[in-house]
Write a protein that holds these residues in place. Structure first.
Motif, PDB file in Angstrom:
ATOM      1  N   ASN A  76       0.713  -1.296  -0.076  1.00 11.27           N
ATOM      2  CA  ASN A  76       0.071   0.006  -0.175  1.00 11.27           C
ATOM      3  C   ASN A  76       0.834   1.200   0.019  1.00 11.27           C
ATOM      4  N   TYR A  77       2.011   1.333   0.795  1.00 10.02           N
ATOM      5  CA  TYR A  77       2.657   2.438   0.629  1.00 10.02           C
ATOM      6  C   TYR A  77       3.834   2.564  -0.237  1.00 10.02           C
ATOM      7  N   SER A 130      -2.280   3.207  -2.225  1.00 16.94           N
ATOM      8  CA  SER A 130      -3.315   3.503  -1.420  1.00 16.94           C
ATOM      9  C   SER A 130      -4.085   4.507  -1.721  1.00 16.94           C
ATOM     10  N   ARG A 155      -5.563   0.470  -9.282  1.00 21.57           N
ATOM     11  CA  ARG A 155      -4.841  -0.456  -8.535  1.00 21.57           C
ATOM     12  C   ARG A 155      -4.948  -1.859  -9.353  1.00 21.57           C
TER      13      ARG A 155
END
Lengths: 499, 318
Positions: A94-95, A143, A150
């Motif tokens: 996510n990061y 994110s 995504r």
């Protein structure tokens, strides 16, 4: 460009306890094609995909990649053969930003010895994205990206490691129409690059629109396999269902009684202005697509999510549960969507699972009354026709259908006023499904009010007395379930109030 | 060996392997030092030595069933010992001092629960922090020194006997029995195991999962305190770091226990077995004259070996 056969699977078999999930499946995928895979829940699609992903091991079967026989026994094998899996829970970090995610599992370009060459990384990422006509913000953590972006990161990542077959399982459910077009464009680019896309969805319009060939599965077998141009929605549906609709559902017995629960202008962060009245003995179906707010409505009535505005009356008294515990003691019970995740404690016995919601009833001063407990659990199990040799066995030794019956037995013990069912037949084989439907009918005829949510619209059409349609958290219409056909149903799901 | 009997053998190893390992330890030590190790006096010695650890580890078992962890038991035991000693020295009656100290230790456990179950900290981080803080309080109020000269009647808990049975061993037996009742015979125990198996399903079954976890930390705090009191009485002095070894040994005992009797779940009989393995190891290696540093290495190695063996057996069986 390879347009020949990339993967051929022959004689694939998989047995789960009590269920033959795959019976002798033959299927083949070619380069440069979009291949649709459809079937009802429990048809065997997800088992097939799990085997290809190396998560589940097949009992029998031969895999030929480019004609050469090979095996898949781990996810590493799957990757080595160029199989990639794009599903809703994408394995993205996510990061990390898009570039970093795309090159995960690949080698980053280096310079000055071990240092990452960020400039070159950006160039290479651009090249990949351009060749797939993907347009992405490369520097933001993923994110912060939308669902479709995504998904595209995941596709680009698979492409970077030379993925050859892309399995997409319901990739478009959470997407808006515009986003969906973007996804379809990317699928088109993959196809032009000679890749194979296997597209799994319940949405037949999408399947008919973007695929070249379609394979239909039913009860663990391939029942139809042909070019998309020769198929219609009707022929797909009849292949998926196999038999006519009415016989798959037990007949209605009881009568509808007095109003039991009335919901007025219910709203929270995910729902707006939902109003309906539920009567005892009634089965209310909730129609809508995945992500429309169906599950969230049930969760709100069950106290998992809080109510912002609106009123609910249960038996004439205000009802606003703050937790599932409060809902249960008021007589409102939920059979959750993911039985293994939310319904059962797999590592514990059948007895313990059945009595988990009713511990005060089987104890005195906090001490368990074992004999009483076993008798109560057995009664509840019998009432839902649970087949188990020993109630002290762990529930994970049972078949999907019997596991679901354990969840039902657990709720039956509470004698619920309002019983909410989220995907009640998911992962249950066809034989046991009829039994589940009979249990639902039984409960209704004994005066319980029932709410059913299902992705399988035949299930809603086969069970419900009335159907409430919701879309994007708001209700669009409510209809008596008379003369609604599958096509109309879908129209209502998309928010049209009349067909 | 055919696959069927192989599976059966693995199942036996999985359930009884740790117990067999324990018996093997007894045999090995008895063979090496037949004159000293298996003597009645030494056996009694071992049981007395492990009593405090068994009391503390019983409490930790409760916490670990839900998948949480409690690193602070050693610090709580030390703190409670120091507080009880200071209260007794201030002139308070022995009984009153003990009760107050137990209440304090239980509250410290409940505070852990509040921070972790309601505050949302991971059990590891939460109890690591409180361990440090509680340890600090113990050092502060004792000024970092050992407290001697406790009232004579305080001796009974750690050193007295009821006819032949040492009081500390009776307290251990009582603790194990109470925790057994709690885990196996009450609705609370069912809730604990359900949360350990599947927290989401438990919540959706109406269980107040946070409250259950909070209470578990309270129980752990109480038994850590009880262990601390017995230890202080046994040593007949309170030291602000006397309980420190409990932290790792209790967790080790529960982990060893998870490999036996029940598949992968903390359980009280398993914990008791784990405690005895650790106790017998320490005692036996001492008798053989093996240096304590080497003892630590061996204890660590045995835990890894036992847990690995049972997880391999589990995997093979699937």
């Amino acid at each position: 460009m390879n347009t020949g056969e990339v993967l051929r699977i022959e004689g694939l078999k998989k047995q789960y306890p009590g269920v033959q999930a795959l019976k002798d499946v033959d299927i083949s995928f070619s380069g440069g094609e979009v291949h649709g895979l459809v079937g009802e829940n429990g048809a065997g699609k997800s088992t097939l995909i799990k085997i290809l992903a190396g998560i589940v091991k097949a009992d029998e079967g031969v895999f030929r990649f480019d004609g050469k026989e090979s095996t898949i026994s781990s996810s590493k094998d799957a990757t080595r053969h160029g199989l990639s899996f794009i599903h809703q829970e994408l394995n993205l970090v996510n990061y990390f930003n898009a570039m970093e995610n795309i090159f995960l599992g690949h080698t980053y370009p280096r310079h000055y010895g071990p240092l990452v060459d960020w400039k070159k990384l950006r160039e290479q990422t651009r090249t990949i994205c351009d060749s797939l006509s993907i347009d992405l913000p490369l520097e933001k953590p993923v994110s912060h990206l939308s669902a479709v972006q995504r998904a595209m990161v995941a596709i680009a990542r698979a492409f970077a490691v030379n993925g050859r077959i892309y399995f997409m399982d319901e990739p478009a459910t959470a997407l808006t129409d515009v986003e969906k077009e973007k996804l379809f464009n990317v699928i088109q680019s993959l196809k032009e690059q000679g890749k194979t896309v296997v597209y799994v969805t319940h949405n037949l319009d999408d399947i008919l629109r973007i695929t070249d060939r379609i394979t239909v599965m039913r009860d663990g077998q391939v029942v139809k396999h042909s070019r998309t141009s020769t198929m219609t929605k009707d022929s797909l549906i009849s292949a998926m269902i196999g038999k006519n609709l009415a016989s798959a559902f037990p007949p209605k017995t009881g009568t509808i009684g007095k109003p039991l629960m009335s919901v007025e202008n219910l709203s929270n962060s995910l729902l707006r202005d939902i109003s309906f009245t539920l009567h005892s003995g009634e089965i209310l179906g909730i129609g809508g697509l995945v992500g429309s707010g169906r599950t969230e409505l049930l969760e709100t009535l069950f106290g998992v999510r809080s109510v912002t505005t609106g009123t609910i009356l249960l038996d004439g008294t205000p009802y606003r549960p703050g937790s599932p515990g409060e809902a249960i003691s008021s007589g409102v019970v939920l059979v959750p969507e993911e039985r293994r995740k939310g319904g059962l404690v797999l590592s514990r016995s059948i007895n313990e699972n059945i009595t988990l919601m009713s511990l005060p009833e089987v104890s005195r001063f906090g001490f368990l009354r074992h004999t009483h407990l076993r008798r109560k659990a057995l009664e509840a199990g019998r009432s839902v026709r649970l087949k188990a040799s020993d109630y002290e066995h762990h529930v994970d030794t049972l078949s999907g259908g019997n596991q679901q019956k354990v969840v039902f037995a657990k709720t039956v013990m509470r004698i619920p006023k309002v019983l909410m069912l989220d995907e009640p037949s998911k992962g249950v084989d066809v034989g046991a499904r009829f039994e589940i439907y009979s249990i639902i009918r039984d409960l209704a005829s004994h005066g319980a009010a029932i709410i059913v949510v299902s992705s399988d619209f035949n299930e809603v059409l086969g069970l419900a007395d009335r159907i409430l349609f919701i879309r994007e958290g708001g209700m669009t219409s409510i209809h008596d379930n008379e003369g609604i056909d599958q096509e109309q149903y879908l129209h209502y799901c998309y928010g049209r109030t009349h067909a | 060996m055919n696959t069927h009997s192989k599976t059966r053998a693995l199942a036996i190893i999985k359930t009884w392997g740790t117990l067999m390992g324990f018996l093997l330890l007894l045999i090995v030590f008895s063979t090496l030092r037949p004159d000293v190790f298996p003597s009645g006096r030494n056996m009694r010695n071992i049981i007395e030595q492990v009593a405090t650890l068994a009391i503390v580890a019983s409490g930790v078992t409760v916490v670990m069933i839900t998948g949480d962890f409690d690193l602070s038991v050693g610090a709580i035991a030390s703190l409670v010992g120091v507080v009880a000693a200071l209260l007794m020295k201030s002139g308070m009656s022995t009984l009153m001092s003990i009760l107050l100290a137990l209440a304090l230790g239980t509250s410290a456990g409940l505070l852990n629960g509040l921070i972790i179950a309601y505050g949302g900290l991971s059990a590891f981080v939460g109890t690591l922090a409180t361990m440090t803080a509680y340890g600090g309080v113990a050092l502060l109020i004792s000024k970092g020194t050992t407290i001697f000269a406790l009232p004579e009647n305080f001796k009974v808990l750690g050193q007295g006997s009821l006819s032949l049975l040492p009081v500390s061993v009776l307290i251990m037996a009582f603790t194990v029995f109470v925790v057994y009742l709690l885990l196996e015979q009450t609705t609370y125990g069912r809730r604990l195991y359900a949360i350990g198996g599947n927290e989401e399903a438990s919540f959706l079954s109406g269980i107040r999962t946070r409250q259950v976890r909070l209470i578990a930390f309270g129980v752990s705090g109480f038994f850590a305190s009880l262990g601390g009191i017995v230890l202080t009485s046994r040593l007949f002095s309170a030291h602000p770091q006397a309980g420190s070894p409990f932290m790792l040994n209790a967790a080790a005992a529960v982990f060893l226990g998870m490999t036996s009797f029940r598949e992968g779940e903390a359980n009280i009989m398993g914990t008791l077995l784990g405690v005895f393995i650790i106790g017998v190891m320490g005692n036996g290696l001492n008798i053989l004259g093996i240096n304590t540093y080497v003892q630590s290495i061996l204890t660590g190695a045995i835990i890894i070996f036992a847990v690995l063996l049972s997880s391999i057996a589990k995997k093979r069986q699937k």
